[in-house]
Structures are given as structure tokens and as C-alpha cells.
Design an enzyme around this catalytic site. Sequence first.
Site, short mmCIF file in Angstrom:
data_model
loop_
_atom_site.label_atom_id
_atom_site.label_comp_id
_atom_site.label_asym_id
_atom_site.label_seq_id
_atom_site.Cartn_x
_atom_site.Cartn_y
_atom_site.Cartn_z
N THR A 75 1.01 -1.78 -0.01
CA THR A 75 -0.16 -0.14 -0.31
C THR A 75 0.85 1.22 -0.11
O THR A 75 1.45 1.39 1.20
CB THR A 75 -0.54 -0.31 1.17
N ARG B 94 -14.08 -7.46 0.05
CA ARG B 94 -12.59 -7.31 0.68
C ARG B 94 -12.30 -6.38 0.92
O ARG B 94 -11.60 -5.28 -0.17
CB ARG B 94 -11.82 -8.29 0.68
N THR C 202 1.18 -0.07 6.37
CA THR C 202 1.50 -1.41 4.56
C THR C 202 2.09 -2.82 5.85
O THR C 202 2.16 -2.97 6.51
CB THR C 202 2.12 -0.95 4.06
N GLY C 203 1.30 -3.60 5.07
CA GLY C 203 1.18 -4.86 5.55
C GLY C 203 0.56 -6.37 5.56
O GLY C 203 -0.97 -5.58 4.68
N1 ASP Z 1 -2.76 -3.38 3.90
C1 ASP Z 1 -2.90 -3.63 2.95
C2 ASP Z 1 -4.50 -4.00 2.75
O1 ASP Z 1 -4.06 -5.24 3.81
C3 ASP Z 1 -2.10 -4.12 2.17
C4 ASP Z 1 -0.80 -3.88 1.94
O2 ASP Z 1 -0.30 -2.89 2.20
O3 ASP Z 1 0.79 -4.52 1.45
O4 ASP Z 1 -5.08 -3.95 1.61
#
Ligand code: ASP
Length: 289
Positions: free
Chosen positions: A151, A179, A202-203
Site C-alpha cells: 500500500t 474484501r 502497509t502489510g
Molecule cells: N495493507 C494492505 C491491505 O491489507 C496491503 C498492503 O499494504 O500490503 O489491503
Amino acid sequence: MYGIIATWRMALEGISEAADMLKKSADAGDSIETAIRAVEDFEFYKSVGYGGLPNEEMEVELDAAFMDGDTLDVGCVGAIKDFANPVSIARMLSKEPVNNFLVGAGAEKYAHRHGFERKNMLTERAKTHYHNRVKETTENTELKPYSGHDTVGMVCLDDKGHMTAATSTSGLFMKHAGRVGDSPVSGSGFYVDSEVGGASATGLGEDVMKGCVSYEIIRLMKEGKTPQEACDIAVNTFDKELKKRRGKAGDMSLIAMNNKGEWGVTTNIEGFSFAVATENEEPTVYLVK
Ligand code: ASP
């Protein structure tokens, strides 16, 4: 003092544009929106905006948010399809008196009514990734969300002390239709208070949301912690907590900046990159090993 910090290398061009604006005393709202739009518009970043990776039905559904640290206005979109710049829709929603968080068809209706640019966000390249992924998966194996999801999340401070935070993402590759992750959820994917500072994540959204990790960082900074101390405590404590209770913790990388332009970053993964520019620092990419 002005500054901007963002998750991932992909934010570099965007924050460079924003830094040029901030240097000329632009507002933190305009600067962060410009920076996020640059990432959304760039076709070859496959986890944000145009060219983002699709869900399991080969549809690109996008999440985004915008928050104003002066008024605490928050605007968010979840699972929105076929619009070029979700962050700009989120920013407009942040100014509404109610109905600040819209998802799916409702978000699309709002965007259409307000004249936002429609665009088919599914590129040929993203389709190829999708088809390759489907091929890799045998009939017996369930489609698993790809683990390299990214993200773009940013925190921005202008020279008048106004702070903003914003995020944009296509979420997890191969996610279920509908989702929504942490990125448009206040306190989880982002938070900002101009009297303290801001943070963004992010994650794995499903895990970030279990700890409201962005808000926790602001809370710790409010108690007097530096951005780096706040990130370390919030991320490491929650990572441990998840492992204790659930046996594992998803990817979690957090960035933060306070209202003096000091910043911090903590991650529980290898190879997290982020980008920063401040009055004292040219736009720079760092890699956390
Ligand atoms: N946090 C984001 C999500 O779960 C994805 C990401 O940041 O990698 O949609």
C-alpha cells in the site's frame, strides 16, 4: 518545517513532486493528494491504482483514505472499481458532514455524481499476473492472497504546521470480492493529528486492524515518544502479542512523522523500503534490512 514520508520506493516520484510544492508553501492536503495520485497513475506499480492487481474474480477493487490532522476529518472508499484516483474521492468525502466512508457501488455512484474520472484500472500486465497465478494453482489448492501486497501510505507536514495522512491500495492480490483491508480504516491504516503527528501502515491488513497500530503510534507520540520510539514500541509489542496469541504475525511496516518533521519507521519484514523528503533532506529512499 515541512516534510513528507511514505511507504515503499514507489512513492519517490510522488513525494518529490510534493516536496517541490511544500517548498513553495503549498498546503499539506494538496501536496499529499498530488503525491498519492502520482503513484495511482503509474501503470507499473502493481499494488496501487492503475495496474493494481485484481481480486479472485479478476476485478481491480481499490481502497483509499484521506485524513486532515487539523479538523480530524476522515474520508474513505473501500472496494471501489473503475475510478482513476480513489484518494481524491476519499478527500472529497472527508469534507462531507456524514457519509464519509463509502464502499463498492455506493462509492462509485458518489464518484460519478461528482465527476471523477472513470477508468478501467485492469491492465494487460495485471491480467497476465492473474492468469499466471490461476495456472499455478491446481484444482485442489485454494487461491491464496499473494504475500507481496503493498500500500502507498503517507504522512505530510506543511510549513504552517498542518498535517495530513493518506493511503491508496489494490489490497491483496486474489482477495475475495468485497474484501476491504486496513488502508481505508482510520486508526489502523493511517491516523494524523496536527497537534502530535501521523502514521501509516502497509502489510497484512487483517492483522494491522487487530491492533489499530497507526493510532497507537500517535498515542505514544502524544505521551512524548519520538516517532522512532513510538513505531518501535507499537510494532514490536503488537507483533509479539499476535505471536503469543495466534502463533504468527502478518507483515507489518509502519511509518510516522511528528509535527516537527522528525520521522521513524519500524517493520517486522526484511526489505521494507520507504521514502522521505523534508526541508533538510532531499527526497531519499531507504531500505530497512
Ligand atoms: N495493507 C494492505 C491491505 O491489507 C496491503 C498492503 O499494504 O500490503 O489491503
